[in-house]
Design a protein around this motif. Structure first.
Motif: not given
Length: 318
Positions: A38-45
């Protein structure tokens, strides 16, 4: 340890707005080169969507939001919670997640998963939580697979030069040194008190002590109690530690049968079972609990349970 920490400003905005993840990370459907789960942006989402759904479920009684939260061990107990609550999710206050630290492995295709530790705040109370999120298919999206609350610090997670966590293959349940063997080792302790392959945690010891007291009390009501444990078959998630061992997340099932003998009354069962049955009774009651556990598996020697929790999954009368 070099965990993947979500950029605080980005995470704060996403958790405040409850933004849902629509971004795809581009992992291949199967095989191929290992890429970050997972990317940092998607993990935050993913975390923001979880908080939003959870709060909607427990504050507004939204059953759809409750059912959309979990997978595997968490999902196995979700319907039971609704039944105990008369069709409504647990009546709890809203939460927020602070200081999330991500343990993101590189994986090949689906399913994908990552672990996270954070401070869960509910009202004025904060407690550390360790969770695993999983994406089985793109259609199902990311779901909470396991969650436990903990105290203290687990062994340090090993990371590559980019800060991504190393996974450990579950291996075979037939090998005592494999992460996949831990569910069976845990069941051996719950069933027989066998500590050769796994040192139990406080919750496991308390369960065995409480179960022994319960059996003695129920015998006075002419109710016989028989319990057995088994692995759930849900995935085992393992991350390498800096000392070469592994942090392992897994689950198991504990099934107990209460049988009336003579004039016995099986209504004298645990409170969560009685709440699930809503007053129904009979000659025999069979109840099942699902355990979620995190253990440390050293390079040599017995594994040790770090944190564990359990919830009722089902109960039936016959």
């Amino acid at each position: 340890m070099r965990p993947r920490r979500v950029v605080p400003a980005v995470l704060a905005v996403l958790l405040a707005t409850g933004c849902q993840g629509g971004h795809r990370d581009g992992a291949p459907a199967g095989g191929g080169t290992a890429v970050p789960a997972v990317s940092p942006e998607t993990s935050a989402q993913v975390l923001a969507a979880y908080v939003r759904r959870y709060n909607k479920a427990v504050t507004a009684g939204d059953t759809t939001a409750w059912r959309a939260l979990g997978a595997d061990a968490f999902d196995a107990t979700a319907e039971a919670a609704l039944r105990r609550g008369g069709g409504r999710p647990p009546r709890l206050g809203a939460i927020s997640l602070r200081n999330p630290v991500l343990y993101v492995p590189r994986l090949r295709g689906l399913p994908r998963w990552f672990a996270v530790s954070a401070l869960e705040r509910r009202g004025r109370t904060e407690r550390p939580v360790f969770a695993v999120f999983e994406e089985k298919t793109a259609r199902l999206g990311w779901r909470l697979a396991s969650q436990v609350y903990f105290t203290g610090r687990p062994p340090r997670i090993a990371t590559d030069p980019q800060g991504y966590a190393y996974t450990v293959e579950p291996g075979s349940a037939a090998s005592p040194a494999a992460p996949a063997a831990l569910p069976a080792a845990h069941t051996a302790y719950l069933d027989r008190g066998d500590e050769r392959a796994l040192r139990p945690g406080a919750a496991g010891r308390a369960w065995r002590q409480a179960e022994a007291r319960q059996e003695k009390q129920l015998r006075a009501h002419e109710v016989l109690v028989a319990g057995r444990s088994s692995p759930t078959g849900y995935p085992v998630y393992a991350l390498r530690t800096t000392d070469g061992g592994a942090i392992v997340t897994y689950s198991l099932r504990r099934t107990t049968t209460y049988t009336a003998a003579g004039s016995g009354d099986v209504a004298a069962t645990p409170a969560d079972v009685r709440a699930y049955l809503h007053g129904r009774t009979g000659h025999r009651v069979t109840a099942s609990w699902v355990w979620r556990a995190v253990a440390y598996l050293p390079v040599r020697g017995a594994a040790s349970v770090l944190i564990e929790d359990f919830d009722l999954a089902s109960a039936q009368v016959s």
